[in-house]
Design an enzyme around this catalytic site. Structure first.
Site, PDB file in Angstrom:
ATOM      1  N   TRP A  34      -8.208   3.965  -8.131  1.00  0.00           N
ATOM      2  CA  TRP A  34      -7.573   4.754  -7.069  1.00  0.00           C
ATOM      3  C   TRP A  34      -6.069   4.915  -7.278  1.00  0.00           C
ATOM      4  O   TRP A  34      -5.393   3.972  -7.670  1.00  0.00           O
ATOM      5  CB  TRP A  34      -7.810   4.022  -5.733  1.00  0.00           C
ATOM      6  CG  TRP A  34      -6.898   4.439  -4.638  1.00  0.00           C
ATOM      7  CD1 TRP A  34      -5.635   3.954  -4.387  1.00  0.00           C
ATOM      8  CD2 TRP A  34      -7.143   5.428  -3.653  1.00  0.00           C
ATOM      9  NE1 TRP A  34      -5.101   4.591  -3.289  1.00  0.00           N
ATOM     10  CE2 TRP A  34      -6.016   5.503  -2.819  1.00  0.00           C
ATOM     11  CE3 TRP A  34      -8.232   6.278  -3.377  1.00  0.00           C
ATOM     12  CZ2 TRP A  34      -5.917   6.378  -1.742  1.00  0.00           C
ATOM     13  CZ3 TRP A  34      -8.139   7.147  -2.301  1.00  0.00           C
ATOM     14  CH2 TRP A  34      -7.000   7.183  -1.495  1.00  0.00           C
ATOM     15  N   ASN A  36      -2.541   6.683  -5.053  1.00  0.00           N
ATOM     16  CA  ASN A  36      -1.934   7.579  -4.076  1.00  0.00           C
ATOM     17  C   ASN A  36      -0.488   7.859  -4.470  1.00  0.00           C
ATOM     18  O   ASN A  36      -0.269   8.203  -5.643  1.00  0.00           O
ATOM     19  CB  ASN A  36      -2.174   7.167  -2.623  1.00  0.00           C
ATOM     20  CG  ASN A  36      -1.761   5.805  -2.196  1.00  0.00           C
ATOM     21  OD1 ASN A  36      -2.356   4.824  -2.601  1.00  0.00           O
ATOM     22  ND2 ASN A  36      -0.759   5.692  -1.341  1.00  0.00           N
ATOM     23  N   ASP A  37       0.462   7.739  -3.600  1.00  0.00           N
ATOM     24  CA  ASP A  37       1.811   8.270  -3.818  1.00  0.00           C
ATOM     25  C   ASP A  37       2.430   8.031  -5.205  1.00  0.00           C
ATOM     26  O   ASP A  37       2.337   6.916  -5.731  1.00  0.00           O
ATOM     27  CB  ASP A  37       2.809   7.606  -2.852  1.00  0.00           C
ATOM     28  CG  ASP A  37       2.273   7.477  -1.456  1.00  0.00           C
ATOM     29  OD1 ASP A  37       1.174   7.955  -1.172  1.00  0.00           O
ATOM     30  OD2 ASP A  37       2.985   6.884  -0.627  1.00  0.00           O
ATOM     31  N   TRP A  61      -8.606   2.888  -1.585  1.00  0.00           N
ATOM     32  CA  TRP A  61      -7.298   2.292  -1.317  1.00  0.00           C
ATOM     33  C   TRP A  61      -7.423   0.779  -1.137  1.00  0.00           C
ATOM     34  O   TRP A  61      -8.347   0.291  -0.474  1.00  0.00           O
ATOM     35  CB  TRP A  61      -6.713   2.933  -0.046  1.00  0.00           C
ATOM     36  CG  TRP A  61      -5.304   2.495   0.225  1.00  0.00           C
ATOM     37  CD1 TRP A  61      -4.183   3.094  -0.238  1.00  0.00           C
ATOM     38  CD2 TRP A  61      -4.873   1.372   1.003  1.00  0.00           C
ATOM     39  NE1 TRP A  61      -3.066   2.410   0.192  1.00  0.00           N
ATOM     40  CE2 TRP A  61      -3.464   1.349   0.960  1.00  0.00           C
ATOM     41  CE3 TRP A  61      -5.530   0.371   1.716  1.00  0.00           C
ATOM     42  CZ2 TRP A  61      -2.707   0.376   1.612  1.00  0.00           C
ATOM     43  CZ3 TRP A  61      -4.781  -0.598   2.361  1.00  0.00           C
ATOM     44  CH2 TRP A  61      -3.379  -0.586   2.311  1.00  0.00           C
ATOM     45  N   PHE A  98       4.167  -1.496  -1.789  1.00  0.00           N
ATOM     46  CA  PHE A  98       4.014  -0.141  -1.253  1.00  0.00           C
ATOM     47  C   PHE A  98       5.030   0.801  -1.898  1.00  0.00           C
ATOM     48  O   PHE A  98       5.792   0.426  -2.773  1.00  0.00           O
ATOM     49  CB  PHE A  98       4.177  -0.172   0.278  1.00  0.00           C
ATOM     50  CG  PHE A  98       2.876  -0.347   1.020  1.00  0.00           C
ATOM     51  CD1 PHE A  98       1.774  -0.944   0.434  1.00  0.00           C
ATOM     52  CD2 PHE A  98       2.750   0.092   2.346  1.00  0.00           C
ATOM     53  CE1 PHE A  98       0.574  -1.092   1.129  1.00  0.00           C
ATOM     54  CE2 PHE A  98       1.561  -0.049   3.053  1.00  0.00           C
ATOM     55  CZ  PHE A  98       0.467  -0.643   2.448  1.00  0.00           C
ATOM     56  N   SER A  99       5.064   2.023  -1.374  1.00  0.00           N
ATOM     57  CA  SER A  99       5.843   3.078  -2.033  1.00  0.00           C
ATOM     58  C   SER A  99       7.338   2.817  -2.058  1.00  0.00           C
ATOM     59  O   SER A  99       7.889   2.127  -1.199  1.00  0.00           O
ATOM     60  CB  SER A  99       5.571   4.410  -1.357  1.00  0.00           C
ATOM     61  OG  SER A  99       4.295   4.829  -1.768  1.00  0.00           O
ATOM     62  N   ARG A 165       9.168   1.781   6.168  1.00  0.00           N
ATOM     63  CA  ARG A 165       8.811   1.822   4.738  1.00  0.00           C
ATOM     64  C   ARG A 165       9.325   3.021   3.938  1.00  0.00           C
ATOM     65  O   ARG A 165       9.958   3.908   4.446  1.00  0.00           O
ATOM     66  CB  ARG A 165       7.291   1.738   4.590  1.00  0.00           C
ATOM     67  CG  ARG A 165       6.485   2.837   5.261  1.00  0.00           C
ATOM     68  CD  ARG A 165       4.990   2.557   5.007  1.00  0.00           C
ATOM     69  NE  ARG A 165       4.130   3.530   5.610  1.00  0.00           N
ATOM     70  CZ  ARG A 165       3.592   3.413   6.823  1.00  0.00           C
ATOM     71  NH1 ARG A 165       3.860   2.361   7.569  1.00  0.00           N
ATOM     72  NH2 ARG A 165       2.791   4.359   7.291  1.00  0.00           N
ATOM     73  N   ASP A 166       8.949   2.971   2.664  1.00  0.00           N
ATOM     74  CA  ASP A 166       9.117   4.046   1.681  1.00  0.00           C
ATOM     75  C   ASP A 166      10.584   4.379   1.364  1.00  0.00           C
ATOM     76  O   ASP A 166      11.027   5.527   1.518  1.00  0.00           O
ATOM     77  CB  ASP A 166       8.358   5.309   2.146  1.00  0.00           C
ATOM     78  CG  ASP A 166       6.893   5.018   2.419  1.00  0.00           C
ATOM     79  OD1 ASP A 166       6.387   4.004   1.905  1.00  0.00           O
ATOM     80  OD2 ASP A 166       6.257   5.800   3.152  1.00  0.00           O
ATOM     81  N   GLU A 218       6.313   9.609   6.688  1.00  0.00           N
ATOM     82  CA  GLU A 218       6.299   8.688   5.550  1.00  0.00           C
ATOM     83  C   GLU A 218       7.110   9.287   4.393  1.00  0.00           C
ATOM     84  O   GLU A 218       7.454  10.472   4.409  1.00  0.00           O
ATOM     85  CB  GLU A 218       4.861   8.447   5.073  1.00  0.00           C
ATOM     86  CG  GLU A 218       3.968   7.801   6.131  1.00  0.00           C
ATOM     87  CD  GLU A 218       2.553   7.513   5.647  1.00  0.00           C
ATOM     88  OE1 GLU A 218       2.117   6.369   5.803  1.00  0.00           O
ATOM     89  OE2 GLU A 218       1.883   8.418   5.130  1.00  0.00           O
ATOM     90  N   TRP A 307      -4.942  12.215   3.287  1.00  0.00           N
ATOM     91  CA  TRP A 307      -5.516  10.960   3.804  1.00  0.00           C
ATOM     92  C   TRP A 307      -6.778  11.192   4.634  1.00  0.00           C
ATOM     93  O   TRP A 307      -7.588  10.281   4.804  1.00  0.00           O
ATOM     94  CB  TRP A 307      -4.486  10.197   4.648  1.00  0.00           C
ATOM     95  CG  TRP A 307      -3.535   9.378   3.815  1.00  0.00           C
ATOM     96  CD1 TRP A 307      -2.192   9.534   3.713  1.00  0.00           C
ATOM     97  CD2 TRP A 307      -3.872   8.264   2.972  1.00  0.00           C
ATOM     98  NE1 TRP A 307      -1.661   8.602   2.850  1.00  0.00           N
ATOM     99  CE2 TRP A 307      -2.666   7.811   2.385  1.00  0.00           C
ATOM    100  CE3 TRP A 307      -5.063   7.622   2.628  1.00  0.00           C
ATOM    101  CZ2 TRP A 307      -2.625   6.737   1.483  1.00  0.00           C
ATOM    102  CZ3 TRP A 307      -5.018   6.545   1.741  1.00  0.00           C
ATOM    103  CH2 TRP A 307      -3.821   6.119   1.186  1.00  0.00           C
TER     104      TRP A 307
END
Ligand code: FRU
Length: 499
Positions: A34, A36-37, A61, A98-99, A165-166, A218, A307
């Site tokens: 998997w 994602n970003d 995820w 995380f991102s 976040r991010d 996000e 998502w």
């Protein structure tokens, strides 16, 4: 029994073959599992780095870590081992990575590197402890991102929140400092922080509670983008945020154009919400850091997915998720204010076959079957509807099955219809039509479509409007047809290049 085993094997081969068939050829996908970003897009010493949210253990995820790929030309990518895996904490919990972003700390502001070493990478990411906390942490690498050291005093920014976040960090030369853009997702609030050493961060200002608030916010990024055409040699600041979609319930990215004075972001007046991409499958896009000067424009890569159904897309058991073709970004002044334009990076064109001109100044009345078959190509169409009510461009077509791009002259709307594009019922919210207003230019529509097995990226009017979507054709005839509606249309030119 033998026969049974043989037919079972055949069936399995058929299904795995089918799944493999969805794997794009010129969009990066992980060999397995998997994604994602995109994270930490950074250029260093001849290499473009694509770090990304990755589950090393499965194709859904989970166990979020930073996967890693590098490219010398932004076209072909080599997958490297996982860069930043999730890690255990002393209290028995696990920190997921995380991102975030990565910067080249060429002045060694962090003090992580040896004196005189200009090629240190620092990753700034969200340290996520499931159900407990999200804070910003850093890691550093002296070997071009191959191995990383976590900073022993992590986290470097903690508000004691569960959703925070991010981080995206840029160098702000006027202050000789780093500026971080980070988000409080549930509060629709972007915060800007400043730091001299990437370790201590001071709040500068906040921006938020406007634009699209149909979902959470996000992956923000603040970026200076050059203005093309009138007002040349100028640039404006753009704040991009991953959030809701024009069609409620889906995800997309929005942007604000404005000014940034080193402390505060002030958006221009805007009457409508501005979306980066009007398709369902473009999210979490961030710009590259430290691009060499030969790139006059910033470059962004986004995650191709939504998502809503990301965990269910039918790409088979091996991989799930993909990244967009790297896109150059510029701004142009339009009657409605500054607008973002995006185009695939020019390097991309170099690796495609020579231009195959399929048609020039052709009048079409009814349906024209384009003399081309394929499922991975770069198509450029300039078309004049003249007195017709509209026209359609059917892609990845096999009989009734097709992905349909349609232009409606009365409403000036370009739509992408994937209701009959192939597999759609794996999720109840996948099937649908995206619509976007695209006025003709001097009576013409310029449309470039990157078709890559299961990905369709549409760039209309030189990249003023973009639509990115997954489609999962089942029959693979790969035909193309163009049809007029009402009266005849003129195809000024049609060219198709293959990878
Ligand atoms: C966006 C996102 C980020 C987060 C990451 C986790 O798609 O939800 O906000 O950091 O994915 O994988």
């Amino acid at each position: 029994m033998k026969q049974l085993v043989a037919s079972f094997c055949l069936l399995m081969a058929f299904f795995s073959g089918l799944a493999q068939d969805f794997r794009p050829t010129f969009h990066y996908t992980p060999p397995k599992n998997w994604v994602n970003d995109p994270n930490g897009l950074v250029y260093l010493d001849g290499e473009y780095h694509l770090f990304y949210q990755y589950n090393p253990f499965g194709n859904k995820w989970g166990h979020m870590s930073w996967g890693h790929a590098v490219s010398k030309d932004l076209v072909t990518w080599e997958t490297l081992p996982v860069a930043l895996p999730e890690y255990p904490n002393t209290d028995g919990t696990t920190t997921m990575v995380f991102s975030g972003c990565a910067v080249v700390d060429s002045l060694n502001t962090s003090g992580f590197f040896e004196e005189g070493f200009h090629k240190g990478l620092v990753a700034i990411y969200t340290s996520h402890i499931e159900g407990k906390a999200q804070h910003q942490s850093i890691a550093y690498s002296s070997d071009k991102g191959r191995t990383w050291q976590l900073y022993e005093k992590n986290p470097v920014l903690d508000l004691g929140m569960k959703d925070f976040r991010d981080p995206n960090v840029i160098w702000y030369p006027e202050h000789n400092a780093w500026i971080m853009t980070v988000v409080k997702p549930l509060e629709y609030t972007v915060q800007f922080y400043e730091s001299k050493d990437l370790k201590t961060w001071a709040l500068l200002s906040e921006f938020g509670k406007q634009g699209d608030m149909t979902k959470i916010w996000e992956c923000p990024s603040l970026i200076k983008i050059p203005v093309e055409g009138k007002g040349k040699n100028q640039s404006k600041w753009v704040l991009m945020i991953s959030s809701g979609h024009r069609q409620k319930g889906y995800l997309a990215m929005q942007y604000f154009v404005g000014d940034f004075d080193g402390k505060q972001f002030t958006p221009q007046k805007q009457e409508e919400i501005l979306y980066v991409d009007e398709g369902k499958d473009f999210y979490a896009g961030i710009p590259f850091s430290n691009l060499p000067p030969k790139h006059k424009k910033p470059i962004m890569i986004g995650w191709i997915n939504d998502w809503e159904y990301a965990n269910d897309i039918p790409t088979g058991d091996t991989w799930r998720g993909a990244f967009s073709v790297p896109r150059e970004m510029s701004l142009r002044m339009t009657p409605n204010g500054y607008r973002l334009f995006q185009r695939p990076v020019p390097m991309f064109q170099k690796v495609m076959s020579k231009k195959a001109l399929v048609a020039k100044n052709a009048a079409i009345s009814g349906v024209w079957k384009v003399p081309f078959q394929g499922d991975s190509y770069d198509l450029l169409l300039v078309i004049q509807p003249q007195k017709a009510e509209g026209f359609t461009l059917r892609l990845l077509q096999s009989g009734e099955e097709a992905t349909v791009l349609r232009y409606d002259v009365a409403t000036q709307e370009l739509s992408l219809d994937r209701t009959k594009s192939g597999l759609t019922d794996f999720h109840r919210r996948f099937s649908g039509i995206d619509r976007v207003k695209v006025p003709l230019r001097k009576g013409k529509l310029y449309v470039r479509v990157l078709v890559d097995k299961s990905i369709v990226e549409v760039f209309a009017q030189g990249g003023e409007k973009v639509m990115t979507n997954w489609v999962f054709p089942t029959k693979n005839a790969g035909e193309i047809s163009i049809a007029s509606e009402g009266s005849s249309i003129k195809v000024n030119s049609l060219s198709i290049k293959t990878f």
